[in-house]
Scaffold this motif. Structure first.
Motif, PDB file in Angstrom:
ATOM      1  N   GLN A   1      20.427   4.951   1.110  1.00  0.00           N
ATOM      2  CA  GLN A   1      19.734   5.357   2.080  1.00  0.00           C
ATOM      3  C   GLN A   1      18.505   5.155   1.133  1.00  0.00           C
ATOM      4  OE1 GLN A   1      20.263   9.228   3.482  1.00  0.00           O
ATOM      5  NE2 GLN A   1      19.258   8.741   5.569  1.00  0.00           N
ATOM      6  N   ILE A   2      17.806   4.510   2.877  1.00  0.00           N
ATOM      7  CA  ILE A   2      16.370   4.424   2.306  1.00  0.00           C
ATOM      8  C   ILE A   2      15.554   5.127   3.990  1.00  0.00           C
ATOM      9  CG2 ILE A   2      13.915   2.790   2.379  1.00  0.00           C
ATOM     10  CD1 ILE A   2      16.743   0.579   2.284  1.00  0.00           C
ATOM     11  N   GLY A   3      14.159   5.975   3.660  1.00  0.00           N
ATOM     12  CA  GLY A   3      13.618   6.674   4.875  1.00  0.00           C
ATOM     13  C   GLY A   3      12.672   7.528   4.027  1.00  0.00           C
ATOM     14  N   ALA A   4      11.915   8.079   5.221  1.00  0.00           N
ATOM     15  CA  ALA A   4      10.597   8.926   4.411  1.00  0.00           C
ATOM     16  C   ALA A   4      11.613  10.107   3.999  1.00  0.00           C
ATOM     17  CB  ALA A   4       9.768   9.267   5.787  1.00  0.00           C
ATOM     18  N   PRO A   5      10.696  10.745   3.551  1.00  0.00           N
ATOM     19  CA  PRO A   5      11.421  12.696   2.602  1.00  0.00           C
ATOM     20  C   PRO A   5      11.834  12.712   3.646  1.00  0.00           C
ATOM     21  CG  PRO A   5       9.193  11.969   1.827  1.00  0.00           C
ATOM     22  CD  PRO A   5       9.205  10.535   2.468  1.00  0.00           C
ATOM     23  N   ALA A   6      11.219  12.768   5.194  1.00  0.00           N
ATOM     24  CA  ALA A   6      12.485  13.870   5.727  1.00  0.00           C
ATOM     25  C   ALA A   6      13.112  13.285   5.879  1.00  0.00           C
ATOM     26  CB  ALA A   6      10.690  14.187   7.111  1.00  0.00           C
ATOM     27  N   GLN A   7      13.200  12.435   6.288  1.00  0.00           N
ATOM     28  CA  GLN A   7      14.668  11.665   7.447  1.00  0.00           C
ATOM     29  C   GLN A   7      15.728  11.473   6.478  1.00  0.00           C
ATOM     30  OE1 GLN A   7      13.515   7.532   7.859  1.00  0.00           O
ATOM     31  NE2 GLN A   7      15.538   7.358   8.337  1.00  0.00           N
TER      32      GLN A   7
ATOM     33  N   ASP B   1      14.773  13.456 -10.021  1.00  0.00           N
ATOM     34  CA  ASP B   1      14.020  13.932  -9.764  1.00  0.00           C
ATOM     35  C   ASP B   1      13.532  14.768  -8.249  1.00  0.00           C
ATOM     36  OD1 ASP B   1      13.173  17.335  -8.796  1.00  0.00           O
ATOM     37  OD2 ASP B   1      11.723  17.207 -10.560  1.00  0.00           O
ATOM     38  N   GLN B   2      14.731  15.659  -7.164  1.00  0.00           N
ATOM     39  CA  GLN B   2      14.781  14.715  -5.709  1.00  0.00           C
ATOM     40  C   GLN B   2      13.513  15.230  -5.003  1.00  0.00           C
ATOM     41  OE1 GLN B   2      16.633  16.627  -7.336  1.00  0.00           O
ATOM     42  NE2 GLN B   2      17.037  18.760  -5.788  1.00  0.00           N
ATOM     43  N   GLU B   3      13.038  16.912  -5.773  1.00  0.00           N
ATOM     44  CA  GLU B   3      12.190  17.175  -5.112  1.00  0.00           C
ATOM     45  C   GLU B   3      10.843  16.207  -5.215  1.00  0.00           C
ATOM     46  OE1 GLU B   3      12.299  21.103  -7.180  1.00  0.00           O
ATOM     47  OE2 GLU B   3      10.155  21.508  -6.468  1.00  0.00           O
ATOM     48  N   GLU B   4      10.910  15.969  -6.774  1.00  0.00           N
ATOM     49  CA  GLU B   4       9.535  15.318  -7.242  1.00  0.00           C
ATOM     50  C   GLU B   4       9.053  13.449  -6.021  1.00  0.00           C
ATOM     51  OE1 GLU B   4       8.584  14.712 -11.244  1.00  0.00           O
ATOM     52  OE2 GLU B   4       9.273  12.432 -11.335  1.00  0.00           O
ATOM     53  N   ALA B   5      10.586  13.323  -5.724  1.00  0.00           N
ATOM     54  CA  ALA B   5      10.483  11.903  -5.057  1.00  0.00           C
ATOM     55  C   ALA B   5      10.397  12.807  -3.479  1.00  0.00           C
ATOM     56  CB  ALA B   5      12.018  11.581  -4.500  1.00  0.00           C
ATOM     57  N   LEU B   6      10.559  13.161  -3.273  1.00  0.00           N
ATOM     58  CA  LEU B   6      10.197  13.745  -1.867  1.00  0.00           C
ATOM     59  C   LEU B   6       8.692  14.199  -1.996  1.00  0.00           C
ATOM     60  CD1 LEU B   6      14.060  15.650  -1.058  1.00  0.00           C
ATOM     61  CD2 LEU B   6      13.298  13.257  -0.260  1.00  0.00           C
ATOM     62  N   GLU B   7       8.288  14.460  -2.563  1.00  0.00           N
ATOM     63  CA  GLU B   7       7.301  15.560  -2.396  1.00  0.00           C
ATOM     64  C   GLU B   7       6.071  14.225  -2.919  1.00  0.00           C
ATOM     65  OE1 GLU B   7       6.314  19.275  -4.467  1.00  0.00           O
ATOM     66  OE2 GLU B   7       4.127  18.386  -4.911  1.00  0.00           O
TER      67      GLU B   7
ATOM     68  N   GLY C   1       0.491  -1.527  -0.495  1.00  0.00           N
ATOM     69  CA  GLY C   1      -0.100  -0.075   0.003  1.00  0.00           C
ATOM     70  C   GLY C   1       0.980   1.292   0.131  1.00  0.00           C
ATOM     71  N   GLN C   2       2.064   1.211  -0.037  1.00  0.00           N
ATOM     72  CA  GLN C   2       2.559   2.763  -0.390  1.00  0.00           C
ATOM     73  C   GLN C   2       3.149   2.836  -1.213  1.00  0.00           C
ATOM     74  OE1 GLN C   2       6.292   2.778   3.062  1.00  0.00           O
ATOM     75  NE2 GLN C   2       5.102   3.083   4.210  1.00  0.00           N
ATOM     76  N   LEU C   3       3.732   4.447  -1.529  1.00  0.00           N
ATOM     77  CA  LEU C   3       4.464   4.749  -3.042  1.00  0.00           C
ATOM     78  C   LEU C   3       5.826   5.315  -2.195  1.00  0.00           C
ATOM     79  CD1 LEU C   3       4.255   5.977  -5.238  1.00  0.00           C
ATOM     80  CD2 LEU C   3       2.898   7.921  -3.908  1.00  0.00           C
ATOM     81  N   VAL C   4       6.352   4.479  -2.880  1.00  0.00           N
ATOM     82  CA  VAL C   4       8.043   4.923  -2.712  1.00  0.00           C
ATOM     83  C   VAL C   4       8.523   4.995  -4.040  1.00  0.00           C
ATOM     84  CG1 VAL C   4      10.260   3.081  -1.936  1.00  0.00           C
ATOM     85  CG2 VAL C   4       7.950   1.883  -1.516  1.00  0.00           C
ATOM     86  N   GLY C   5       9.376   5.493  -3.512  1.00  0.00           N
ATOM     87  CA  GLY C   5       9.971   6.852  -4.321  1.00  0.00           C
ATOM     88  C   GLY C   5      11.114   6.402  -4.630  1.00  0.00           C
ATOM     89  N   LEU C   6      11.716   5.895  -6.183  1.00  0.00           N
ATOM     90  CA  LEU C   6      13.283   5.471  -6.165  1.00  0.00           C
ATOM     91  C   LEU C   6      13.892   6.845  -6.902  1.00  0.00           C
ATOM     92  CD1 LEU C   6      13.296   1.668  -8.279  1.00  0.00           C
ATOM     93  CD2 LEU C   6      13.904   2.258  -5.972  1.00  0.00           C
ATOM     94  N   LEU C   7      14.902   6.828  -6.294  1.00  0.00           N
ATOM     95  CA  LEU C   7      16.078   8.036  -6.548  1.00  0.00           C
ATOM     96  C   LEU C   7      17.149   8.400  -6.811  1.00  0.00           C
ATOM     97  CD1 LEU C   7      15.440  10.895  -6.992  1.00  0.00           C
ATOM     98  CD2 LEU C   7      15.904  11.371  -4.707  1.00  0.00           C
ATOM     99  N   GLY C   8      17.547   8.456  -8.055  1.00  0.00           N
ATOM    100  CA  GLY C   8      19.025   8.476  -8.248  1.00  0.00           C
ATOM    101  C   GLY C   8      19.411   9.087  -9.345  1.00  0.00           C
TER     102      GLY C   8
END
Lengths: 382, 377
Positions: free
Chosen positions: B217-223, B196-202, B28-35
């Motif tokens: 690293q894996i974590g919540a956007p704020a973290q 796009d880090q902004e996209e992933a964090l948002e 049920g989660q929306l996970v962003g793969l960022l790099g």
């Protein structure tokens, strides 16, 4: 060092000078210390000959670029036959210099260039590359065959509309060009052959010449070549473009086999259409021969057709038309296979389209030769 | 549906695209793969979908090993960067296609099919455009159709490969918000790839940062934004100022300058890299102070509520640039002029030990770096 000294731009550039027989390096041997002038400075100093001592104690600061310059300076002097001894360098500067010397040695050591390919190696590479392509192609044929088998079990799932669409574009739309070209082939064959027959007064044998050459060999071959250029290439381009736009992947993800949707309708359509086109080409090429026979060889249409009925057996006609489905399968499979091999960008589509046409024509002619040998062997080729 | 990838390895020739990646994507989660591009994120997504096969490792869907299952059996919805809509079909047919080609027993009848497609069209707010062809739609509309098409087959997972990568900035922002809303309504496990880090964090619930085929690293956007685990993550998630020096007496010695540090676990005289975000740097207009990095103001840009000050380092030998972001009022109060000497300080310096970098690897993503302060020798 006062804070002011840091803020004021450094005005202590790197210099080399000769002082009472000693050679001294001084100043800041750094990127912003004016080391780019060192080459010119070196030229301006009288270095004498033989051994010399280079005093580095005046160097106030040095970075890797400066160290490299210093090494280059020494190397340049030694190249001219002098022996250089560097003295007085501060320990930390010496350490950097050693580091740069060591690293430069490793970075400068180029790997030996791979030996140029010789003929044998090139042949081997060429062969192994083509062998692997050949195996891939065989796998593709196998996949197409299993897809056909699945279709036989579940004919309800077949996309009839795609089949009809393909029949129209590959068949109906090709009629004018095939009519024109086969007519011209008929004209040429009859004219060239007729010139020889005329010498012996054997004009009527033009019928055998035209009918057998065209029905057995040329009409199927010419039709297949035209279709390979027209349709085979468009198959490659269509599937290739779909690969680039990721439509093929999209088909996978929504549960459709690209083989079922993209290959089978094309393959079956061409297998149906090519024999029909061959019959059509037979008609027009023989008609071309008839026209020439009447115009130059005094063989009327009636005489031509009378003799045609006597000498042309049904076998000759069927042998020609019977080759067509095989050619069709070759063209469709090569075209689709090359389409699926497209990777990357639009240039790849163009490259594979070219490859597809060349390979299809090559394989069609090779298959035709094989037919001649086999059918000759079993005596059908009388 | 939960997804787990375990020890996935993928090579393209000599290039290692994925180097022993193990990840969990909870239900049920929306996970962003960022790099950055080339870090293997799209490859990983395609391996999860089954469009690409891994050289090693397994993919588990709902705890079941699906490594050998075909794409068609995995029931994934995949949204491509360039939409991949079928050009010769209308919007309606594109969405309906996945349902029409099902085996007869599972195929919905015409009425159900029509209703279902219209439901999806409403969901993606495209109901009025059902009869259009893809080339009559804008990029944003096409991507919505692609999403509806992916949802039509009732996937257990939704995989999005840089879905907004080809769209302009404004549409991107809109679709980002819309995708998040859609996720709140559907709650389908989703993985979404972006550079796009902004996209992933948002958008994401969880962010996975990747570099060179490895998970950083894996974590919540704020973290991940507040506590980057590696220099790479620090640099990738925003602009940074970098100071290279030695730790001594709770100070970072950079050349002849000193930056005071809070408590740190660094042994005395250890080499360290100090990272500071532009908004965490402060400008001290007194050039004669004892602490801080000496620098000269190169440019002052006042845009909106914040002012950006670009500075050139005056310490050490090589040319460096720093960037400071501060409230506009503060910038005005400082009365900075170009060429003025100042000192840079920060109460929030994050220290990392410089690690020896294997050949071919970069410490920081290109372009993220503002200043590198070398040790003066």
């Amino acid at each position: 060092m006062t804070a002011n000294a840091i803020l004021v731009p450094e005005t202590d550039p790197a210099v080399i000078h000769r002082d009472q027989g000693r050679y001294c390096c001084a100043g800041r041997w750094t990127l912003d210390g004016g080391i780019e002038t060192l080459d010119a400075q070196r030229q301006g100093v009288n270095w004498g000959s033989g051994a010399l001592q280079l005093d580095g104690s005046g160097i106030r600061a040095i970075d890797t670029t400066g160290a490299l310059q210093l090494l280059n300076l020494i190397a340049a002097l030694e190249r001219d036959g002098r022996r250089v001894q560097l003295t007085g360098l501060r320990a930390e500067h010496q350490a950097l210099l050693d580091l740069v010397r060591e690293r430069r040695a490793t970075a400068g050591e180029a790997r030996p260039a791979p030996p140029a390919w010789n003929g044998l190696e090139r042949l081997g590479r060429w062969f192994s590359r083509h062998l692997s392509h050949g195996i891939e192609f065989l796998a593709f044929i196998g996949e197409a065959a299993t897809a056909l088998g699945r279709l036989a079990l579940h004919p309800g799932r077949f996309r009839w509309r795609a089949l009809l669409g393909n029949i129209e574009t590959a068949g109906v739309h090709a009629l004018p060009i095939i009519a024109l070209l086969s007519f011209m082939i008929g004209v040429v064959i009859a004219y060239q052959g007729g010139q020889q027959l005329k010498i012996y007064g054997a004009n009527i044998f033009i019928v055998e010449l035209v009918a057998l050459t065209l029905l057995r060999e040329l009409a199927p071959l010419i039709t297949a070549i035209i279709v390979a250029g027209r349709t085979g290439s468009s198959y490659t381009a269509q599937i290739g473009t779909m690969r680039i736009t990721e439509e093929v992947d999209a088909l996978h993800t929504i549960g459709i086999r690209p083989m079922d949707l993209l290959v089978l309708p094309k393959l079956l359509a061409l297998i149906i259409v090519l024999p029909l086109l061959t019959v059509f080409a037979d008609l027009f090429s023989v008609f071309g021969g008839m026209v020439v026979a009447r115009a130059f060889l005094e063989v009327s249409f009636t005489d031509f057709l009378d003799r045609f009925a006597q000498v042309v057996t049904l076998t000759s006609f069927l042998l020609g038309v019977g080759k067509a489905p095989v050619f069709a399968a070759i063209i469709a499979l090569v075209g689709c296979y090359q389409g699926f091999r497209v990777r990357g960008g639009a240039d790849s589509v163009g490259r594979h389209t070219t490859i597809s046409v060349v390979q299809a024509i090559f394989l069609v002619i090779a298959a035709n030769a094989l037919f001649s040998v086999i059918l000759g062997g079993v005596g059908l080729w009388r | 549906m939960s997804i787990r990838v375990q020890n996935i390895v993928k090579r393209f020739g000599n290039f290692v695209a994925l180097d022993d990646v193990t990840l969990d994507f909870p239900q049920g989660q929306l996970v962003g793969l960022l790099g950055p591009s080339g870090c293997g994120k799209t490859t990983l997504l395609r391996i999860i979908a089954g469009l690409e096969s891994a050289d090693g490792g397994q993919v588990f869907l709902d705890g079941e090993d699906a490594s050998t299952a075909h794409v068609r059996e995995r029931q994934v919805g995949f949204v491509f960067q360039h939409y991949a809509l079928f050009r010769h079909m209308t919007v309606f047919d594109n969405i309906a296609f996945g349902l029409r080609v099902k085996p007869r027993k599972q195929r919905p009848n015409a009425e159900t099919l029509r209703r279902r497609v219209h439901e999806l069209l409403e969901l993606v707010q495209m109901d009025s455009l059902a009869t259009r062809y893809p080339n009559q739609l804008s990029g944003g509309q096409r991507q919505r159709v692609a999403l509806a098409r992916a949802l039509a087959v009732e996937p257990r997972v939704l995989l999005l490969d840089e879905p907004f990568g080809a769209l302009d900035a404004k549409v991107r922002k809109e679709l980002r918000r819309w995708l998040r809303q859609l996720h709140e309504t559907l709650h389908i496990t989703s993985i979404f790839v972006t550079h796009d880090q902004e996209e992933a964090l948002e958008v994401s619930d969880q962010v996975v940062l990747m570099n060179h085929g490895r998970v950083e690293q894996i974590g919540a956007p704020a973290q991940v934004y507040e506590q980057p685990a590696t220099p790479f993550v620090y640099g990738f998630l925003g602009a940074v100022n970098l100071f290279h020096g030695r730790v001594h007496d709770n100070q970072l010695h950079v050349g002849a300058d000193r930056l005071p540090l809070a408590d740190n676990g660094f042994p005395a005289d250890a080499e360290a890299l100090g990272f500071v975000r532009p908004h965490e740097l402060e400008i001290d207009p007194d050039p004669l102070g004892k602490e801080g990095i000496t620098a000269r103001v190169a440019r002052v840009l006042a845009l909106g509520a914040t002012a950006r000050v670009e500075l050139t380092g005056a310490n050490g030998q090589s040319v460096r640039h720093y960037e400071v972001e501060l409230p506009r009022e503060r910038a005005a109060a400082l009365q900075l002029s170009v060429g003025q000497s100042v000192r840079l300080k920060s109460a929030r310096i994050r220290l990392f030990a410089p690690e020896p970098q294997p050949a071919g690897r970069t410490l920081l993503p290109e372009g993220s770096l503002i200043g590198v302060d070398g040790e003066g020798i």
